[in-house]
Scaffold this motif. Structure first.
Motif, PDB file in Angstrom:
ATOM      1  N   ALA A 168       0.849  -1.192   0.000  1.00  0.00           N
ATOM      2  CA  ALA A 168       0.000   0.000   0.000  1.00  0.00           C
ATOM      3  C   ALA A 168       0.881   1.237   0.000  1.00  0.00           C
ATOM      4  O   ALA A 168       1.939   1.260   0.643  1.00  0.00           O
ATOM      5  N   ASP A 169       0.451   2.239  -0.727  1.00  0.00           N
ATOM      6  CA  ASP A 169       1.138   3.535  -0.767  1.00  0.00           C
ATOM      7  C   ASP A 169       2.633   3.403  -1.038  1.00  0.00           C
ATOM      8  O   ASP A 169       3.462   4.113  -0.467  1.00  0.00           O
ATOM      9  N   GLY A 170       2.996   2.463  -1.904  1.00  0.00           N
ATOM     10  CA  GLY A 170       4.397   2.306  -2.278  1.00  0.00           C
ATOM     11  C   GLY A 170       5.210   1.448  -1.334  1.00  0.00           C
ATOM     12  O   GLY A 170       6.401   1.224  -1.584  1.00  0.00           O
ATOM     13  N   ASN A 171       4.612   0.962  -0.258  1.00  0.00           N
ATOM     14  CA  ASN A 171       5.306   0.093   0.685  1.00  0.00           C
ATOM     15  C   ASN A 171       4.911  -1.357   0.441  1.00  0.00           C
ATOM     16  O   ASN A 171       3.745  -1.653   0.177  1.00  0.00           O
ATOM     17  N   THR A 172       5.874  -2.267   0.535  1.00  0.00           N
ATOM     18  CA  THR A 172       5.595  -3.692   0.360  1.00  0.00           C
ATOM     19  C   THR A 172       6.048  -4.464   1.594  1.00  0.00           C
ATOM     20  O   THR A 172       7.087  -4.173   2.184  1.00  0.00           O
ATOM     21  N   LEU A 173       5.250  -5.459   1.965  1.00  0.00           N
ATOM     22  CA  LEU A 173       5.517  -6.238   3.171  1.00  0.00           C
ATOM     23  C   LEU A 173       5.316  -7.716   2.878  1.00  0.00           C
ATOM     24  O   LEU A 173       4.290  -8.118   2.329  1.00  0.00           O
ATOM     25  N   LEU A 174       6.293  -8.524   3.258  1.00  0.00           N
ATOM     26  CA  LEU A 174       6.190  -9.975   3.167  1.00  0.00           C
ATOM     27  C   LEU A 174       6.552 -10.544   4.534  1.00  0.00           C
ATOM     28  O   LEU A 174       7.667 -10.362   5.022  1.00  0.00           O
ATOM     29  N   PHE A 200      10.578  -5.895   4.261  1.00  0.00           N
ATOM     30  CA  PHE A 200       9.822  -4.649   4.170  1.00  0.00           C
ATOM     31  C   PHE A 200      10.597  -3.655   3.330  1.00  0.00           C
ATOM     32  O   PHE A 200      11.689  -3.211   3.699  1.00  0.00           O
ATOM     33  N   ASP A 201      10.042  -3.319   2.178  1.00  0.00           N
ATOM     34  CA  ASP A 201      10.688  -2.372   1.253  1.00  0.00           C
ATOM     35  C   ASP A 201      12.153  -2.724   1.016  1.00  0.00           C
ATOM     36  O   ASP A 201      13.042  -1.862   1.025  1.00  0.00           O
ATOM     37  N   GLY A 202      12.403  -4.024   0.822  1.00  0.00           N
ATOM     38  CA  GLY A 202      13.758  -4.468   0.504  1.00  0.00           C
ATOM     39  C   GLY A 202      14.653  -4.689   1.692  1.00  0.00           C
ATOM     40  O   GLY A 202      15.790  -5.152   1.531  1.00  0.00           O
ATOM     41  N   ARG A 203      14.186  -4.405   2.909  1.00  0.00           N
ATOM     42  CA  ARG A 203      14.996  -4.603   4.105  1.00  0.00           C
ATOM     43  C   ARG A 203      14.557  -5.875   4.823  1.00  0.00           C
ATOM     44  O   ARG A 203      13.376  -6.194   4.863  1.00  0.00           O
ATOM     45  N   HIS A 204      15.519  -6.571   5.408  1.00  0.00           N
ATOM     46  CA  HIS A 204      15.283  -7.872   6.031  1.00  0.00           C
ATOM     47  C   HIS A 204      15.241  -7.739   7.551  1.00  0.00           C
ATOM     48  O   HIS A 204      16.115  -7.114   8.159  1.00  0.00           O
ATOM     49  N   TYR A 205      14.225  -8.354   8.168  1.00  0.00           N
ATOM     50  CA  TYR A 205      14.084  -8.352   9.622  1.00  0.00           C
ATOM     51  C   TYR A 205      13.865  -9.786  10.107  1.00  0.00           C
ATOM     52  O   TYR A 205      13.142 -10.553   9.470  1.00  0.00           O
ATOM     53  N   MET A 206      14.469 -10.127  11.249  1.00  0.00           N
ATOM     54  CA  MET A 206      14.272 -11.434  11.867  1.00  0.00           C
ATOM     55  C   MET A 206      13.773 -11.244  13.293  1.00  0.00           C
ATOM     56  O   MET A 206      14.176 -10.307  13.995  1.00  0.00           O
TER      57      MET A 206
END
Length: 213
Positions: A168-174, A200-206
């Motif tokens: 949404a609004d240019g943000n992507t979430l997986l 999230f927007d190309g950044r990785h979180y664990m």
């Protein structure tokens, strides 16, 4: 719609609601290994407390007290002051009940209808999923907040994982949830049943999480 704004995450429970009604949830650890949860509500008509006890939940009206906040129905009394409380229940008196700050946050999320919650570090982040409703992703130590309409999850029986994809609004979430033990080394090696991976927007979180319902 994605929303980004400043958010303060309380360590003593969240005030969750509208302009007229507020609720603060507190989890307590008492003597003799006794535990209970209280949700203090206030609105234009005054205050009351829902107290979650072993095998029962009671709503207690506020009563006059010299200090702190006191709630009682004549049989059960909950009296809180700062980070401590006294509970009179089932013919016993539990003194010096201490607020469990971390557990309070999880219990508050559960009472707000959150189905799954996760946490992570570097930078600090939280994730809340309300199935068929909303995904809330808060990152940068509470500074940035994003909300998405929750999509239908996609499960993979072979890997034991579940994915949520939203944009949404240019943000992507997986979001990927895996049913395997996760140890939070930043929180005294606390263990959770679910390992969580976020893109999230190309950044990785664990991080780690668990279902609340």
């Amino acid at each position: 719609m994605a929303e980004k704004q400043s958010e303060r995450i309380s360590t003593e429970g969240s005030a969750a609601s509208n302009s007229e009604r507020k609720a603060v949830t507190l989890a307590y650890d008492c003597e003799q290994g006794f535990h209970f949860i209280a949700s203090i509500e206030s609105d234009s008509n005054g205050a009351s407390a829902w107290v979650f006890l072993p095998g029962e939940t009671v709503k207690l009206p506020v009563v006059v007290s010299a200090s702190g906040a006191k709630f009682s129905n004549g049989k059960i009394t909950y009296w809180s002051s700062k980070d401590e409380a006294l509970l009179e229940y089932n013919g016993k008196e539990y003194k010096q009940c201490k607020v469990n700050r971390k557990q309070s946050i999880w219990e508050d999320a559960k009472l707000r209808g959150v189905d799954f919650r996760a946490v992570g570090n570097e930078p600090g982040w939280t994730l809340e999923i309300r199935n068929s409703e909303q995904i809330l992703f808060v990152t940068n130590y509470g500074q940035d907040r994003y909300t998405f309409t929750a999509p239908e999850p996609v499960s993979n029986a072979a890997t034991g994982s579940t994915e949520y994809k939203a944009s949404a609004d240019g943000n992507t979430l997986l979001v990927t949830l895996e049913g395997k033990r996760c140890d939070d080394t930043m929180a005294d090696d606390e263990s959770y049943p679910t390992t969580v991976t976020i893109q999230f927007d190309g950044r990785h979180y664990m991080g780690c999480g668990m279902p609340l319902h």
